[in-house]
Scaffold this motif. Structure first.
Motif, PDB file in Angstrom:
ATOM      1  N   PRO A  42       0.820  -1.209   0.000  1.00 29.56           N
ATOM      2  CA  PRO A  42       0.000   0.000   0.000  1.00 29.56           C
ATOM      3  C   PRO A  42       0.860   1.268   0.000  1.00 29.56           C
ATOM      4  CG  PRO A  42      -0.700  -1.486   1.756  1.00 29.56           C
ATOM      5  CD  PRO A  42       0.550  -2.062   1.166  1.00 29.56           C
ATOM      6  N   VAL A  43       0.419   2.262  -0.730  1.00 32.19           N
ATOM      7  CA  VAL A  43       1.138   3.529  -0.810  1.00 32.19           C
ATOM      8  C   VAL A  43       0.220   4.681  -0.410  1.00 32.19           C
ATOM      9  CG1 VAL A  43       2.219   5.201  -2.376  1.00 32.19           C
ATOM     10  CG2 VAL A  43       2.745   2.765  -2.608  1.00 32.19           C
ATOM     11  N   LEU A  44       0.723   5.467   0.543  1.00 30.20           N
ATOM     12  CA  LEU A  44       0.059   6.715   0.917  1.00 30.20           C
ATOM     13  C   LEU A  44       0.949   7.803   0.366  1.00 30.20           C
ATOM     14  CD1 LEU A  44      -1.917   8.488   2.653  1.00 30.20           C
ATOM     15  CD2 LEU A  44      -0.342   8.171   4.544  1.00 30.20           C
ATOM     16  N   PHE A  45       0.460   8.617  -0.558  1.00 35.59           N
ATOM     17  CA  PHE A  45       1.384   9.597  -1.082  1.00 35.59           C
ATOM     18  C   PHE A  45       1.095  10.993  -0.581  1.00 35.59           C
ATOM     19  CE2 PHE A  45      -1.721   9.774  -4.489  1.00 35.59           C
ATOM     20  CZ  PHE A  45      -1.670  11.080  -4.935  1.00 35.59           C
ATOM     21  N   LEU A  46       2.153  11.788  -0.549  1.00 33.26           N
ATOM     22  CA  LEU A  46       2.081  13.143  -0.022  1.00 33.26           C
ATOM     23  C   LEU A  46       2.136  14.111  -1.185  1.00 33.26           C
ATOM     24  CD1 LEU A  46       4.726  12.756   2.863  1.00 33.26           C
ATOM     25  CD2 LEU A  46       2.264  12.321   2.952  1.00 33.26           C
ATOM     26  N   THR A  47       1.200  15.021  -1.218  1.00 34.39           N
ATOM     27  CA  THR A  47       1.161  15.942  -2.340  1.00 34.39           C
ATOM     28  C   THR A  47       1.000  17.371  -1.845  1.00 34.39           C
ATOM     29  OG1 THR A  47      -0.025  16.456  -4.390  1.00 34.39           O
ATOM     30  CG2 THR A  47      -1.335  15.599  -2.612  1.00 34.39           C
ATOM     31  N   ALA A  48       1.302  18.308  -2.738  1.00 34.71           N
ATOM     32  CA  ALA A  48       1.185  19.713  -2.374  1.00 34.71           C
ATOM     33  C   ALA A  48      -0.266  20.155  -2.498  1.00 34.71           C
ATOM     34  CB  ALA A  48       2.062  20.553  -3.286  1.00 34.71           C
ATOM     35  N   ARG A  49      -0.601  21.161  -1.737  1.00 34.41           N
ATOM     36  CA  ARG A  49      -1.932  21.730  -1.821  1.00 34.41           C
ATOM     37  C   ARG A  49      -2.153  22.254  -3.249  1.00 34.41           C
ATOM     38  NH1 ARG A  49      -5.628  22.638   1.652  1.00 34.41           N
ATOM     39  NH2 ARG A  49      -4.433  22.056   3.478  1.00 34.41           N
ATOM     40  N   ASP A  50      -3.394  22.357  -3.664  1.00 34.60           N
ATOM     41  CA  ASP A  50      -3.731  22.884  -4.992  1.00 34.60           C
ATOM     42  C   ASP A  50      -3.253  21.987  -6.124  1.00 34.60           C
ATOM     43  OD1 ASP A  50      -4.737  25.122  -3.717  1.00 34.60           O
ATOM     44  OD2 ASP A  50      -2.800  26.131  -3.803  1.00 34.60           O
ATOM     45  N   ALA A  51      -3.060  20.743  -5.854  1.00 37.41           N
ATOM     46  CA  ALA A  51      -2.620  19.866  -6.934  1.00 37.41           C
ATOM     47  C   ALA A  51      -3.618  18.727  -7.117  1.00 37.41           C
ATOM     48  CB  ALA A  51      -1.217  19.339  -6.648  1.00 37.41           C
ATOM     49  N   VAL A  52      -4.833  19.092  -7.472  1.00 34.66           N
ATOM     50  CA  VAL A  52      -5.897  18.091  -7.624  1.00 34.66           C
ATOM     51  C   VAL A  52      -5.504  17.041  -8.655  1.00 34.66           C
ATOM     52  CG1 VAL A  52      -8.316  17.687  -8.132  1.00 34.66           C
ATOM     53  CG2 VAL A  52      -7.629  19.810  -7.076  1.00 34.66           C
ATOM     54  N   ASP A  53      -4.907  17.497  -9.746  1.00 39.87           N
ATOM     55  CA  ASP A  53      -4.522  16.555 -10.794  1.00 39.87           C
ATOM     56  C   ASP A  53      -3.563  15.502 -10.262  1.00 39.87           C
ATOM     57  OD1 ASP A  53      -6.069  17.917 -12.503  1.00 39.87           O
ATOM     58  OD2 ASP A  53      -4.431  18.920 -13.565  1.00 39.87           O
ATOM     59  N   ASP A  54      -2.670  15.955  -9.363  1.00 40.98           N
ATOM     60  CA  ASP A  54      -1.723  15.040  -8.751  1.00 40.98           C
ATOM     61  C   ASP A  54      -2.430  13.926  -8.014  1.00 40.98           C
ATOM     62  OD1 ASP A  54       0.355  16.513  -9.587  1.00 40.98           O
ATOM     63  OD2 ASP A  54       1.156  16.973  -7.599  1.00 40.98           O
ATOM     64  N   ARG A  55      -3.483  14.316  -7.303  1.00 40.04           N
ATOM     65  CA  ARG A  55      -4.166  13.308  -6.481  1.00 40.04           C
ATOM     66  C   ARG A  55      -4.821  12.276  -7.373  1.00 40.04           C
ATOM     67  NH1 ARG A  55      -7.182  17.880  -2.986  1.00 40.04           N
ATOM     68  NH2 ARG A  55      -5.403  19.262  -3.100  1.00 40.04           N
ATOM     69  N   VAL A  56      -5.468  12.761  -8.422  1.00 37.09           N
ATOM     70  CA  VAL A  56      -6.129  11.836  -9.343  1.00 37.09           C
ATOM     71  C   VAL A  56      -5.088  10.923  -9.971  1.00 37.09           C
ATOM     72  CG1 VAL A  56      -7.476  11.681 -11.460  1.00 37.09           C
ATOM     73  CG2 VAL A  56      -7.993  13.468  -9.787  1.00 37.09           C
ATOM     74  N   LYS A  57      -3.996  11.528 -10.407  1.00 35.33           N
ATOM     75  CA  LYS A  57      -2.935  10.760 -11.043  1.00 35.33           C
ATOM     76  C   LYS A  57      -2.379   9.690 -10.102  1.00 35.33           C
ATOM     77  CE  LYS A  57       1.498  11.481 -13.337  1.00 35.33           C
ATOM     78  NZ  LYS A  57       2.470  12.474 -13.783  1.00 35.33           N
ATOM     79  N   GLY A  58      -2.146  10.081  -8.863  1.00 38.38           N
ATOM     80  CA  GLY A  58      -1.605   9.136  -7.888  1.00 38.38           C
ATOM     81  C   GLY A  58      -2.529   7.950  -7.682  1.00 38.38           C
ATOM     82  N   LEU A  59      -3.809   8.229  -7.580  1.00 41.90           N
ATOM     83  CA  LEU A  59      -4.763   7.143  -7.339  1.00 41.90           C
ATOM     84  C   LEU A  59      -4.855   6.252  -8.570  1.00 41.90           C
ATOM     85  CD1 LEU A  59      -7.411   9.250  -5.418  1.00 41.90           C
ATOM     86  CD2 LEU A  59      -5.813   7.600  -4.440  1.00 41.90           C
ATOM     87  N   GLU A  60      -4.770   6.878  -9.740  1.00 45.40           N
ATOM     88  CA  GLU A  60      -4.810   6.083 -10.967  1.00 45.40           C
ATOM     89  C   GLU A  60      -3.580   5.181 -11.098  1.00 45.40           C
ATOM     90  OE1 GLU A  60      -7.492   9.044 -13.717  1.00 45.40           O
ATOM     91  OE2 GLU A  60      -5.384   8.780 -14.175  1.00 45.40           O
ATOM     92  N   LEU A  61      -2.465   5.690 -10.608  1.00 41.08           N
ATOM     93  CA  LEU A  61      -1.237   4.900 -10.679  1.00 41.08           C
ATOM     94  C   LEU A  61      -1.205   3.784  -9.637  1.00 41.08           C
ATOM     95  CD1 LEU A  61       1.447   7.664 -11.323  1.00 41.08           C
ATOM     96  CD2 LEU A  61       0.940   5.734 -12.805  1.00 41.08           C
ATOM     97  N   GLY A  62      -2.193   3.779  -8.771  1.00 36.60           N
ATOM     98  CA  GLY A  62      -2.272   2.662  -7.837  1.00 36.60           C
ATOM     99  C   GLY A  62      -1.955   3.018  -6.393  1.00 36.60           C
ATOM    100  N   ALA A  63      -1.951   4.317  -6.072  1.00 33.01           N
ATOM    101  CA  ALA A  63      -1.780   4.691  -4.671  1.00 33.01           C
ATOM    102  C   ALA A  63      -3.080   4.374  -3.931  1.00 33.01           C
ATOM    103  CB  ALA A  63      -1.459   6.173  -4.551  1.00 33.01           C
ATOM    104  N   ASP A  64      -2.976   4.172  -2.640  1.00 42.29           N
ATOM    105  CA  ASP A  64      -4.155   3.807  -1.857  1.00 42.29           C
ATOM    106  C   ASP A  64      -4.841   5.017  -1.261  1.00 42.29           C
ATOM    107  OD1 ASP A  64      -2.157   1.485  -1.882  1.00 42.29           O
ATOM    108  OD2 ASP A  64      -4.093   0.581  -1.400  1.00 42.29           O
ATOM    109  N   ASP A  65      -4.055   6.048  -1.015  1.00 42.43           N
ATOM    110  CA  ASP A  65      -4.632   7.249  -0.427  1.00 42.43           C
ATOM    111  C   ASP A  65      -3.587   8.349  -0.561  1.00 42.43           C
ATOM    112  OD1 ASP A  65      -6.430   8.887   0.825  1.00 42.43           O
ATOM    113  OD2 ASP A  65      -6.526   7.729   2.676  1.00 42.43           O
ATOM    114  N   TYR A  66      -3.997   9.572  -0.261  1.00 44.72           N
ATOM    115  CA  TYR A  66      -3.027  10.659  -0.298  1.00 44.72           C
ATOM    116  C   TYR A  66      -3.297  11.600   0.854  1.00 44.72           C
ATOM    117  CZ  TYR A  66      -6.908  13.342  -2.089  1.00 44.72           C
ATOM    118  OH  TYR A  66      -8.117  13.947  -2.211  1.00 44.72           O
ATOM    119  N   LEU A  67      -2.308  12.412   1.124  1.00 43.74           N
ATOM    120  CA  LEU A  67      -2.428  13.410   2.170  1.00 43.74           C
ATOM    121  C   LEU A  67      -1.830  14.689   1.606  1.00 43.74           C
ATOM    122  CD1 LEU A  67      -3.586  13.093   4.974  1.00 43.74           C
ATOM    123  CD2 LEU A  67      -1.314  12.568   5.814  1.00 43.74           C
ATOM    124  N   VAL A  68      -2.516  15.797   1.853  1.00 42.58           N
ATOM    125  CA  VAL A  68      -2.050  17.079   1.343  1.00 42.58           C
ATOM    126  C   VAL A  68      -1.182  17.747   2.404  1.00 42.58           C
ATOM    127  CG1 VAL A  68      -2.790  19.344   0.525  1.00 42.58           C
ATOM    128  CG2 VAL A  68      -4.116  17.309  -0.070  1.00 42.58           C
TER     129      VAL A  68
END
Ligand code: CA
Length: 224
Positions: A74-100
């Motif tokens: 499982p991968v929880l990825f950390l992303t910068a605020r205001d990066a909605v595309d990043d979150r979608v991309k991360g989940l599509e790549l197989g991340a399990d969740d993200y935190l801003v």
């Protein structure tokens, strides 16, 4: 439980490592993408906390490689605020969740525990609940063997509900995660989209999967 932290910012690493260890986890650290990818494939970790912005190869490249090699940690990825595309991309790549970033440690810990509670991750990127299936990679939804035609927002909404199956999600959380907006109590954007989604996913079927929890929000689950 062993966690791999892949992050180059020393302060963040120190904060994460200390907090995780205080809560009984073993935490290893990689401070760039190459080390991260290497450790992720050679160590046996229960979870990887992966920053997107890394020196050398970035977090996308790391998770892409892991999933291509059928490593389902499982991968929880950390992303910068205001990066909605990043979150979608991360989940599509197989991340399990993200935190801003920035985030409170308590929130990270809650996410980590939720992911670990779900048990070993699926190898594929298909989420399924009852006869509803969502293929995150191909952006396709199927219910009872029939394709369900969803708009991109409906797809995101459904994937959020399905990733958190059984959890009641507030309108505020949904608005933040799907629309990246702070919740405005006058806005009914969540309700409108939820209604359209239900019309497609639930209305034609006897068994309803999306439920309203009055005064709180929504939950997707199979109720028998
Ligand atoms: Ca970083």
């Amino acid at each position: 439980m062993k966690i791999l932290i892949v992050e180059d910012e020393r302060k963040t690493v120190a904060y994460l490592k200390r907090g995780l260890e205080e809560n009984g986890f073993v935490a290893d650290v990689a401070d760039d993408g190459d080390d991260g990818a290497h450790l992720a494939q050679t160590g046996s970790y229960d979870l990887i906390i992966l920053d997107v912005m890394l020196p050398g190869r970035d977090g996308w490249s790391v998770i892409g490689e892991l999933r291509r090699r059928q490593i389902g940690t499982p991968v929880l990825f950390l992303t910068a605020r205001d990066a909605v595309d990043d979150r979608v991309k991360g989940l599509e790549l197989g991340a399990d969740d993200y935190l801003v970033k920035p985030f409170a440690f308590a929130e990270l810990l809650a996410r980590v525990r939720t992911i670990l509670r779900r048990g070993p991750v699926r190898q594929s990127q298909v989420l399924s609940v009852a006869d509803l299936e969502l293929d995150l990679h191909r952006h396709r939804a199927v219910r009872a063997g029939r394709p369900v035609d969803l708009t991109p927002k409906e797809f995101q909404l459904l994937s959020l509900l399905m990733r958190r199956v059984g959890d009641v999600l507030s309108r505020t959380l949904i608005a933040e995660q799907v629309w990246d907006i702070s919740f405005d109590s006058d806005s009914n954007v969540v309700e409108v989209h939820m209604r359209r989604l239900r019309a497609k996913v639930d209305e034609p079927f006897n068994c309803k999967l999306i439920h309203t929890v009055r005064g709180v929000g929504y939950v997707l689950e199979q109720r028998t």
